[in-house]
Write an enzyme that holds these catalytic residues in place. Structure first.
Site, PDB file in Angstrom:
ATOM      1  CE  LYS A 143      -1.713   1.789   3.968  1.00 24.87           C
ATOM      2  NZ  LYS A 143      -1.421   3.235   4.071  1.00 24.87           N
ATOM      3  CG  ASN A 144       2.642   2.611   3.555  1.00 18.40           C
ATOM      4  OD1 ASN A 144       1.470   2.986   3.455  1.00 18.40           O
ATOM      5  ND2 ASN A 144       3.200   2.325   4.716  1.00 18.40           N
ATOM      6  NE  ARG A 182       0.791  10.615   9.805  1.00 16.44           N
ATOM      7  CZ  ARG A 182       0.400   9.479   9.232  1.00 16.44           C
ATOM      8  NH1 ARG A 182      -0.683   8.871   9.639  1.00 16.44           N
ATOM      9  NH2 ARG A 182       1.101   8.958   8.255  1.00 16.44           N
ATOM     10  CG  ASP A 209       3.654   1.800   9.088  1.00 16.15           C
ATOM     11  OD1 ASP A 209       3.190   2.629   9.888  1.00 16.15           O
ATOM     12  OD2 ASP A 209       3.676   1.982   7.859  1.00 16.15           O
ATOM     13  NE  ARG A 263      -6.542   4.306   5.757  1.00 13.82           N
ATOM     14  CZ  ARG A 263      -5.575   4.702   6.559  1.00 13.82           C
ATOM     15  NH1 ARG A 263      -5.769   4.813   7.846  1.00 13.82           N
ATOM     16  NH2 ARG A 263      -4.387   5.014   6.086  1.00 13.82           N
TER      17      ARG A 263
HETATM   18  C1  UD1 Z   1       5.387   7.742   8.250  1.00 11.35           C
HETATM   19  C2  UD1 Z   1       6.520   6.774   8.482  1.00 11.35           C
HETATM   20  C3  UD1 Z   1       6.399   5.679   7.473  1.00 11.35           C
HETATM   21  C4  UD1 Z   1       5.014   5.048   7.627  1.00 11.35           C
HETATM   22  C5  UD1 Z   1       3.896   6.067   7.540  1.00 11.35           C
HETATM   23  C6  UD1 Z   1       2.529   5.502   7.869  1.00 11.35           C
HETATM   24  C7  UD1 Z   1       8.886   7.142   9.015  1.00 11.35           C
HETATM   25  C8  UD1 Z   1      10.051   8.024   8.879  1.00 11.35           C
HETATM   26  N1  UD1 Z   1       7.778   7.496   8.352  1.00 11.35           N
HETATM   27  O1  UD1 Z   1       5.467   8.275   6.941  1.00 11.35           O
HETATM   28  O2  UD1 Z   1       7.390   4.708   7.681  1.00 11.35           O
HETATM   29  O3  UD1 Z   1       4.814   4.058   6.655  1.00 11.35           O
HETATM   30  O4  UD1 Z   1       4.148   7.107   8.452  1.00 11.35           O
HETATM   31  O5  UD1 Z   1       2.447   5.108   9.188  1.00 11.35           O
HETATM   32  O6  UD1 Z   1       8.941   6.112   9.677  1.00 11.35           O
HETATM   33  N2  UD1 Z   1       6.978  15.610   9.913  1.00 11.35           N
HETATM   34  C9  UD1 Z   1       6.944  16.960  10.138  1.00 11.35           C
HETATM   35  N3  UD1 Z   1       6.679  17.810   9.090  1.00 11.35           N
HETATM   36  C10 UD1 Z   1       6.471  17.329   7.827  1.00 11.35           C
HETATM   37  C11 UD1 Z   1       6.510  15.946   7.604  1.00 11.35           C
HETATM   38  C12 UD1 Z   1       6.772  15.117   8.670  1.00 11.35           C
HETATM   39  O7  UD1 Z   1       7.129  17.426  11.261  1.00 11.35           O
HETATM   40  O8  UD1 Z   1       6.241  18.138   6.912  1.00 11.35           O
HETATM   41  C13 UD1 Z   1       7.236  14.695  11.036  1.00 11.35           C
HETATM   42  C14 UD1 Z   1       6.033  13.811  11.324  1.00 11.35           C
HETATM   43  O9  UD1 Z   1       5.108  14.403  12.200  1.00 11.35           O
HETATM   44  C15 UD1 Z   1       6.687  12.574  11.916  1.00 11.35           C
HETATM   45  C16 UD1 Z   1       8.021  12.476  11.146  1.00 11.35           C
HETATM   46  O10 UD1 Z   1       8.258  13.790  10.645  1.00 11.35           O
HETATM   47  O11 UD1 Z   1       6.964  12.766  13.281  1.00 11.35           O
HETATM   48  C17 UD1 Z   1       8.024  11.494  10.005  1.00 11.35           C
HETATM   49  O12 UD1 Z   1       6.911  11.789   9.180  1.00 11.35           O
HETATM   50  P1  UD1 Z   1       6.777  11.284   7.678  1.00 11.35           P
HETATM   51  O13 UD1 Z   1       7.839  10.284   7.377  1.00 11.35           O
HETATM   52  O14 UD1 Z   1       6.643  12.436   6.782  1.00 11.35           O
HETATM   53  O15 UD1 Z   1       5.373  10.581   7.745  1.00 11.35           O
HETATM   54  P2  UD1 Z   1       4.764   9.687   6.640  1.00 11.35           P
HETATM   55  O16 UD1 Z   1       5.235  10.044   5.291  1.00 11.35           O
HETATM   56  O17 UD1 Z   1       3.323   9.615   6.936  1.00 11.35           O
END
Ligand code: UD1
Length: 417
Positions: free
Chosen positions: A22-23, A121, A304, A396
């Site tokens: 999915k990811n 997030r 995850d 999902r």
């Molecule tokens: C994250 C996980 C990913 C997982 C997905 C769904 C990591 C590094 N990322 O990806 O493995 O598959 O969730 O659960 O393990 N952040 C900010 N500002 C931003 C973007 C991110 O502060 O603009 C922070 C987030 O709040 C979080 C961290 O950075 O604490 C990592 O976030 P990010 O990797 O961007 O999240 P996803 O892409 O959703």
């Protein structure tokens, strides 16, 4: 709303095929926006998030369809820049259309995804990086409005490793003028799969899978036929289920090369994992022991898999601490596991788990995708009946989970709440 009813206590046995990731699939589907010609994706999992993405692509003007594990997407006659709140609020990954829309159309209006069960997030890192490439952003009525007279290459150093941020920037840079360098980029296998897909469409990218990715923008990208990588988190969930129930499973189509951290932690805990020619064989090798686990960006232990390994620790001997460093609120499953008899204490970002002899079935509520999976695997090993409510979260991200588990001997069925 559906729920799962599980009668626990049976060991899982047999072969299970791991679905497409999915990811990996979601960002790659959004990358269709960048293409000049039709594209066919294979190994696409049949999941709610995939259908939400295809619906969003349709709203943006592309022609997108799905049939038996393959998705076909055709370019838009006219792209529409707006990703509406109704869809974005059901799937945060929708924000991944921002980079491609700016690159292709020069404008984007994307609903700002709100918080979610696992934390705030934010997307500030995506926006700051796109600004360096020549985009400007305003916030209007809950929408991020982005405009650019043309994206150009830039050197971007991410303050923090962000998977979604790296993916948005990779897509934007693929069609920008000049070279973009992403430093402190995410190294997740799903980011690498996106880069490989873009390269198959004609993009010039090097360094993916390392912290420094270089992208030389090209004039245009054309469609191809691309197999999505398999889902390392689904695979990890079945490994945990096999170990917890004391059974033996063979996983087909397992992305073993992307699972070192999970394999090594499970082996430390006493799980036997063998890479055989016809699949990955997993079973419990005697008593399971709790260990300490810290979630970190790839190649570290994935956030995850945190909820699932916690469920495993709940029925292992000794005690261990799980530290969650990616999300500030990703322990929603703890209260539910405790309702099943688990012994867990949470303090800030850490959970201290002491193994118990057995869990007992109970009605429990799923709060997010991976939390749901942890409750299902806990239910499979618990004494008595577990009812997992609100499984729309599970739908999902896990393809036909109860069907796969039934085929492995589990007593599990779907019912209306
Ligand atoms: C994250 C996980 C990913 C997982 C997905 C769904 C990591 C590094 N990322 O990806 O493995 O598959 O969730 O659960 O393990 N952040 C900010 N500002 C931003 C973007 C991110 O502060 O603009 C922070 C987030 O709040 C979080 C961290 O950075 O604490 C990592 O976030 P990010 O990797 O961007 O999240 P996803 O892409 O959703």
């Amino acid at each position: 709303m559906d729920k799962l009813i599980i009668e626990g206590g049976l060991p899982l046995r047999g072969r299970v095929r791991v679905s497409g990731s999915k990811n990996a699939a979601l960002p790659i589907l959004f990358a269709s926006i960048l293409l000049d010609s039709p594209v066919t994706y294979t190994n696409v999992p049949n999941l709610r998030d995939i259908h939400t993405t295809l619906k969003l692509l349709n709203i943006l003007g592309l022609e997108a369809g799905f049939e038996s594990g393959a998705a076909e997407v055709k370019p838009a006659g006219q792209l529409n820049p707006e990703a509406p709140y109704d869809l974005v609020k059901t799937m945060r990954a929708s924000v991944l259309c921002l980079g491609p829309l700016l690159a292709r159309l020069g404008e984007a209006r994307v609903a700002l995804p709100g918080g979610c069960a696992i934390g705030a997030r934010p997307v500030n890192l995506h926006l700051t990086a796109l600004e360096k490439m020549g985009a400007r952003f305003d916030l209007d009525s809950g929408y991020i409005e982005g405009k650019t007279s043309g994206l150009h290459g830039a050197k971007i150093v991410f303050d923090q490793v962000t998977v979604g941020g790296t993916e948005n920037l990779l897509m934007a840079a693929a069609l920008a003028k000049g070279e973009t360098i992403l430093e402190n980029a995410a190294r997740e296998p799903e980011v690498v799969d996106l880069a490989n897909f873009l390269i198959a469409c004609g993009a010039k990218i090097t360094g993916h899978g390392t912290p420094v990715i270089r992208i030389e923008g090209v004039e245009s990208l054309s469609g191809c036929r691309y197999p999505i990588m398999s889902d390392r988190i689904e695979a990890g969930t079945y490994l945990v289920a096999a170990a917890m129930t004391g059974g033996e499973l063979t996983l087909e189509n397992c992305p073993c090369e992307a699972m070192d951290a999970v394999f090594s932690k499970l082996r430390e805990m006493g799980v036997v994992i063998d890479e055989a020619p016809d699949g990955l064989v997993v079973r419990r090798g005697g008593e399971l022991k709790c260990m300490d686990v810290t979630t970190i960006p790839y190649p570290g232990f994935p956030t995850d898999m945190q909820a699932q390994i916690m469920a495993l620790m709940c029925v292992s001997s000794g005690a261990g601490t799980i530290r969650e460093t990616i999300f500030e609120n990703r322990f929603m499953h703890v209260q539910e596991l405790m309702r099943m008899g688990a012994d867990i204490k949470v303090s800030s970002q850490s959970a201290f788990v002491r193994g118990v002899t057995r869990l007992t079935g109970a009605p429990v509520m799923a709060s997010d995708l991976r939390a749901s999976a942890s409750l299902v695997v806990a239910g499979l090993t618990a004494h008595g009946v577990t009812e997992v409510q609100r499984i729309y979260h599970l739908d999902r991200g896990y393809e036909a989970m109860e069907v796969k588990l039934q085929a492995l001997g589990a007593r599990i069925k779907r019912a209306k709440e």
